[in-house]
Design an enzyme around this catalytic site. Sequence first.
Site, short mmCIF file in Angstrom:
data_model
loop_
_atom_site.label_atom_id
_atom_site.label_comp_id
_atom_site.label_asym_id
_atom_site.label_seq_id
_atom_site.Cartn_x
_atom_site.Cartn_y
_atom_site.Cartn_z
N GLN A 97 33.81 23.64 -66.18
CA GLN A 97 34.53 24.37 -65.14
C GLN A 97 35.68 25.20 -65.69
OE1 GLN A 97 37.52 21.27 -63.15
NE2 GLN A 97 35.48 20.36 -63.41
N HIS A 99 39.50 27.28 -64.01
CA HIS A 99 40.40 27.44 -62.88
C HIS A 99 40.99 28.84 -62.89
CE1 HIS A 99 39.98 23.16 -62.49
NE2 HIS A 99 40.59 22.93 -63.63
N HIS A 264 36.18 24.14 -69.67
CA HIS A 264 36.41 22.80 -70.20
C HIS A 264 35.57 21.79 -69.43
CE1 HIS A 264 39.25 23.24 -66.83
NE2 HIS A 264 39.12 21.92 -66.66
N ARG A 283 32.67 26.36 -61.21
CA ARG A 283 31.84 25.55 -62.09
C ARG A 283 30.81 26.39 -62.84
NH1 ARG A 283 33.08 22.91 -57.45
NH2 ARG A 283 34.17 20.92 -57.73
#
EC number: 5.3.1.8
Length: 403
Positions: A97, A99, A264, A283
Amino acid sequence: MDRLVNAVRPYAWGSTTAIPELLGTEPTGQPQAELWMGAHPGAPSLVERGDGGRIPLGELIAADPGRELGRAAAEAFGPRLPFLLKVLAAASPLSLQVHPDLAQAQAGFDDEEGRGVPPSAPHRNYKDAHHKPELICALTPFEGLCGFRPAAETAALLTALDVDQLKPYADILAAARPEDAALREVFSAVLTADRAAVAETVRLAAEAAHRVAADGGPWAAACGAYAAIARQYPGDPGVLAAMLLNHVRLQPGEALFLAAGVPHAYLRGMGVEIMANSDNVLRCGLTPKHVDVPELLRIVRFESGDAGVLRPEETPEGEEVYAAPVSEFRLSRCVLAPGAEPRALPTGVPQILLCTDGMIRIADGPAERELILRRGESAYVPAAQESLLVDGPGTVFRATVRL
């Protein structure tokens, strides 16, 4: 200062024993993945305050932000606790995933709100308008993937696997061209390729990774991790994407900081995790959940480098701080020796204290009030607290803001 009652999240990748052992409770036989401490609306902590009643932490803060957060934190972040503290216990890999940064999160949230995408829709990417930088500190040996490995090194890894379908990717990564473009091309190719073709490539790559891991050598540890991921997610293109990332092993006390746009995945182990209080995740794979490849490729930063293992920096007061370039959170640790004098901690900011070893006594000097925390127990300290003393023997993590 008030004791917290915290929720445990039962995600499928969680350990069945690690969090029960920390809390001193009997395992249920079901995965217990994360212990949440904070005011996130998905599972807010309850505060034991006053006459023994329990109040959701978010409600307590909203009722009097000045007292609970302090003026500076309330002005910086609004009437909300800006961080979420967790104990994470992984027995199998989490999703691969990334962010978004703050601007991307705001724009994505506004777009989905404007299009009327329901907040609970499984295909929704942006649950809120906040970014989600995070830091994980290992409590046990911890394994994960973090950031892109230099392209030339990944080319050498793919060559060592000796799988025909991987050779075009190795050639792209080894070529003399801008590295970010090469990483983008290969990462995009494996995530957008025909699923049936990718599934066969993943099978062959997993078999080769198992062989390389068994033979030993410089790629043995990473290939062992990739083979294990492939067993968990057979045919998933995220397995090939994972092969582009640094494989990292943390020893207890070491940490990783995950900035926006950095791909990560946590693989196994238990750690204390702190993050900005957001739920925005895009994701890449290794999950049955929604994967939005075009949006993901817009968010990922195609920058290579070392995973960047963090070790704490000790302050003159004996607090071990894990440096992170964000204002929403600050994580530190105090290891308190038997018989040592009580240690004074700063006040004037909201904070959560978590005992991970031994037994910790928290005291308010002038009020002569104290609270005992055993392993797995935590307390909330409002900004209005005038003084704060801790002693052990034990280990306490301190989560607060960085202003």
